[in-house]
Design a protein around this motif. Structure first.
Motif, PDB file in Angstrom:
ATOM      1  N   MET A   1      49.493  33.509  46.685  1.00  0.00           N
ATOM      2  CA  MET A   1      48.823  32.427  45.974  1.00  0.00           C
ATOM      3  C   MET A   1      47.586  32.963  45.285  1.00  0.00           C
ATOM      4  N   ARG A   2      47.339  32.452  44.070  1.00  0.00           N
ATOM      5  CA  ARG A   2      46.201  32.909  43.299  1.00  0.00           C
ATOM      6  C   ARG A   2      45.576  31.729  42.575  1.00  0.00           C
ATOM      7  N   ILE A   3      44.322  31.872  42.236  1.00  0.00           N
ATOM      8  CA  ILE A   3      43.609  30.866  41.458  1.00  0.00           C
ATOM      9  C   ILE A   3      42.548  31.578  40.638  1.00  0.00           C
ATOM     10  N   ASP A   4      42.340  31.089  39.433  1.00  0.00           N
ATOM     11  CA  ASP A   4      41.282  31.613  38.578  1.00  0.00           C
ATOM     12  C   ASP A   4      40.006  30.821  38.822  1.00  0.00           C
ATOM     13  N   LEU A   5      38.873  31.516  38.817  1.00  0.00           N
ATOM     14  CA  LEU A   5      37.562  30.872  38.919  1.00  0.00           C
ATOM     15  C   LEU A   5      36.785  31.252  37.670  1.00  0.00           C
ATOM     16  N   ASN A   6      36.406  30.260  36.869  1.00  0.00           N
ATOM     17  CA  ASN A   6      35.730  30.556  35.606  1.00  0.00           C
ATOM     18  C   ASN A   6      34.336  29.944  35.555  1.00  0.00           C
ATOM     19  N   ALA A   7      33.516  30.488  34.658  1.00  0.00           N
ATOM     20  CA  ALA A   7      32.174  29.953  34.405  1.00  0.00           C
ATOM     21  C   ALA A   7      31.880  30.052  32.917  1.00  0.00           C
ATOM     22  N   ASP A   8      31.103  29.108  32.418  1.00  0.00           N
ATOM     23  CA  ASP A   8      30.667  29.107  31.029  1.00  0.00           C
ATOM     24  C   ASP A   8      29.382  29.914  30.942  1.00  0.00           C
ATOM     25  N   LEU A   9      29.407  31.022  30.221  1.00  0.00           N
ATOM     26  CA  LEU A   9      28.304  31.981  30.233  1.00  0.00           C
ATOM     27  C   LEU A   9      27.782  32.266  28.820  1.00  0.00           C
ATOM     28  N   GLY A  10      26.677  33.034  28.775  1.00  0.00           N
ATOM     29  CA  GLY A  10      26.085  33.405  27.495  1.00  0.00           C
ATOM     30  C   GLY A  10      25.416  32.261  26.774  1.00  0.00           C
ATOM     31  N   GLU A  11      25.021  31.222  27.513  1.00  0.00           N
ATOM     32  CA  GLU A  11      24.483  30.020  26.883  1.00  0.00           C
ATOM     33  C   GLU A  11      22.958  29.933  26.932  1.00  0.00           C
ATOM     34  N   GLY A  12      22.303  30.796  27.697  1.00  0.00           N
ATOM     35  CA  GLY A  12      20.905  30.564  28.034  1.00  0.00           C
ATOM     36  C   GLY A  12      19.880  31.145  27.103  1.00  0.00           C
ATOM     37  N   ASP A  13      20.014  30.922  25.792  1.00  0.00           N
ATOM     38  CA  ASP A  13      19.040  31.490  24.858  1.00  0.00           C
ATOM     39  C   ASP A  13      18.235  30.424  24.124  1.00  0.00           C
ATOM     40  N   GLY A  14      18.301  29.176  24.601  1.00  0.00           N
ATOM     41  CA  GLY A  14      17.556  28.103  23.944  1.00  0.00           C
ATOM     42  C   GLY A  14      16.596  27.432  24.911  1.00  0.00           C
ATOM     43  N   ASP A  15      16.256  26.192  24.617  1.00  0.00           N
ATOM     44  CA  ASP A  15      15.325  25.459  25.470  1.00  0.00           C
ATOM     45  C   ASP A  15      15.889  25.216  26.869  1.00  0.00           C
ATOM     46  N   TRP A  16      17.204  25.355  27.008  1.00  0.00           N
ATOM     47  CA  TRP A  16      17.869  25.138  28.300  1.00  0.00           C
ATOM     48  C   TRP A  16      17.967  26.421  29.113  1.00  0.00           C
ATOM     49  N   ARG A  17      17.290  27.488  28.667  1.00  0.00           N
ATOM     50  CA  ARG A  17      17.374  28.778  29.354  1.00  0.00           C
ATOM     51  C   ARG A  17      17.075  28.619  30.844  1.00  0.00           C
ATOM     52  N   LEU A  18      17.941  29.218  31.676  1.00  0.00           N
ATOM     53  CA  LEU A  18      17.726  29.220  33.113  1.00  0.00           C
ATOM     54  C   LEU A  18      16.801  30.364  33.488  1.00  0.00           C
ATOM     55  N   MET A 201      41.697  21.337  45.653  1.00  0.00           N
ATOM     56  CA  MET A 201      42.299  21.451  44.330  1.00  0.00           C
ATOM     57  C   MET A 201      43.351  22.557  44.296  1.00  0.00           C
ATOM     58  N   ALA A 202      42.992  23.723  44.840  1.00  0.00           N
ATOM     59  CA  ALA A 202      43.854  24.891  44.739  1.00  0.00           C
ATOM     60  C   ALA A 202      45.054  24.831  45.678  1.00  0.00           C
ATOM     61  N   VAL A 203      44.858  24.282  46.870  1.00  0.00           N
ATOM     62  CA  VAL A 203      45.911  24.306  47.885  1.00  0.00           C
ATOM     63  C   VAL A 203      46.711  23.003  47.893  1.00  0.00           C
ATOM     64  N   GLU A 204      46.007  21.871  47.887  1.00  0.00           N
ATOM     65  CA  GLU A 204      46.687  20.589  47.988  1.00  0.00           C
ATOM     66  C   GLU A 204      47.008  19.974  46.620  1.00  0.00           C
ATOM     67  N   GLY A 205      46.312  20.415  45.593  1.00  0.00           N
ATOM     68  CA  GLY A 205      46.541  19.859  44.265  1.00  0.00           C
ATOM     69  C   GLY A 205      46.002  18.448  44.117  1.00  0.00           C
ATOM     70  N   VAL A 206      44.836  18.166  44.738  1.00  0.00           N
ATOM     71  CA  VAL A 206      44.238  16.841  44.635  1.00  0.00           C
ATOM     72  C   VAL A 206      42.731  16.969  44.471  1.00  0.00           C
ATOM     73  N   ASP A 244      39.062  32.581  52.026  1.00  0.00           N
ATOM     74  CA  ASP A 244      39.352  32.229  53.415  1.00  0.00           C
ATOM     75  C   ASP A 244      40.627  31.396  53.526  1.00  0.00           C
ATOM     76  N   ALA A 245      40.952  30.660  52.461  1.00  0.00           N
ATOM     77  CA  ALA A 245      42.168  29.851  52.457  1.00  0.00           C
ATOM     78  C   ALA A 245      43.399  30.664  52.075  1.00  0.00           C
ATOM     79  N   GLY A 246      43.223  31.966  51.865  1.00  0.00           N
ATOM     80  CA  GLY A 246      44.348  32.837  51.559  1.00  0.00           C
ATOM     81  C   GLY A 246      44.686  32.955  50.095  1.00  0.00           C
ATOM     82  N   LEU A 247      43.767  32.548  49.234  1.00  0.00           N
ATOM     83  CA  LEU A 247      44.001  32.608  47.796  1.00  0.00           C
ATOM     84  C   LEU A 247      43.342  33.845  47.204  1.00  0.00           C
ATOM     85  N   ALA A 248      44.033  34.516  46.305  1.00  0.00           N
ATOM     86  CA  ALA A 248      43.448  35.605  45.538  1.00  0.00           C
ATOM     87  C   ALA A 248      42.737  34.999  44.332  1.00  0.00           C
TER      88      ALA A 248
END
Length: 267
Positions: A1-18, A201-206, A244-248
């Protein structure tokens, strides 16, 4: 079993800079990065640096185009004519494809940002414009969206790969859409709660909506926003719980073969 984990990046160059920016830490945790393409955040140098850093870690690179709305961080609904939107999305995706190539990275997917992402769930005209732009620039790309989105249906019709995405740090309505950021329950900021949601979400689909409704949600990719408070702690807890749930935790694309892998079951 596998799942992708994504993030929205390269955004922090304005007034919202973290402060400090969370991108480097998140790139050590995720398997796909959606890189801002300038219209809501990011610039050429940030795009190049983010693509290079992702490639060095074996993280898949995607384009994260937006409405032309830097002042509103791309989170304001805009009425953009389809021909204009088509040109704007093509411009942004094409820019990242070129910049990524210069760093040795390859763009594998497209995920619309903010208000545009929400618009193409139901707006077929804008969904068609986005897909036509992507197909014109790079026909082999995957497109991310919510289950049942018009953009995913249009992507499939155009021969692109539709990939269902879910959000571990956003609340869901009983209809399966995201709770608007102006309303209570829009954000999930507790790492343990986010981790539990990710595994379900990844294991039960809910996913459990803000009103308690249990919704079917079979996704191939899970998202943590880089501007959610405590994003690194959230992503750390989510990744640990998935393992820990066995997902790659792996990209939904085959980076070595250069071809898009099957995105898994879809809701």
């Amino acid at each position: 079993m596998r799942i992708d984990l994504n993030a929205d990046l390269g955004e922090g160059d304005g007034d919202w800079r973290l402060e400090p920016p969370a991108d480097d830490a998140l790139l050590d945790l995720v398997s796909s990065a959606n890189v801002a393409t300038g219209f809501h955040g990011g610039d050429a140098a940030t795009m190049a640096a983010t693509c290079a850093a992702a490639a060095a870690r074996g993280v898949a690179v995607g384009a994260h185009p937006s409405y032309d709305d830097r002042a509103g961080f791309g989170r304001r609904a805009l009425d953009v004519p389809p021909d204009v939107l088509r040109a704007q999305v093509a411009y942004q995706v094409g820019a990242l494809v070129a910049v990524a190539r210069g760093t040795g990275a390859r763009v594998t997917h497209v995920k619309p940002h903010g208000a545009l992402y929400n618009a193409v769930v139901h707006d077929d005209v804008q969904a068609r414009a986005v897909v036509e732009a992507v197909a014109a620039v790079e026909p082999g790309l995957a497109v991310l969206g919510l289950p049942g989105s018009r953009v995913l249906a249009r992507a499939a019709e155009a021969g692109l790969v539709p990939v269902v995405e879910a959000f571990v740090d956003r609340g869901y309505t009983a209809r399966g859409t995201l709770v608007p950021r102006t309303q209570p329950g829009a954000l999930v900021t507790d790492p343990e709660q986010a981790a539990e949601r990710a595994v379900r979400m990844a294991v039960e689909g809910v996913v459990v909506a803000v009103d308690g409704t249990v919704l079917p949600l079979r996704a191939a990719s899970l998202c943590v926003h880089s501007d959610t408070p405590g994003a690194v702690a959230l992503a750390t807890a989510v990744r640990r719980a998935l393992l820990d749930a066995g997902l790659a935790v792996r990209p939904f694309v085959d980076l070595d073969a250069g071809a898009t892998a099957a995105p898994g079951p879809r809701a």
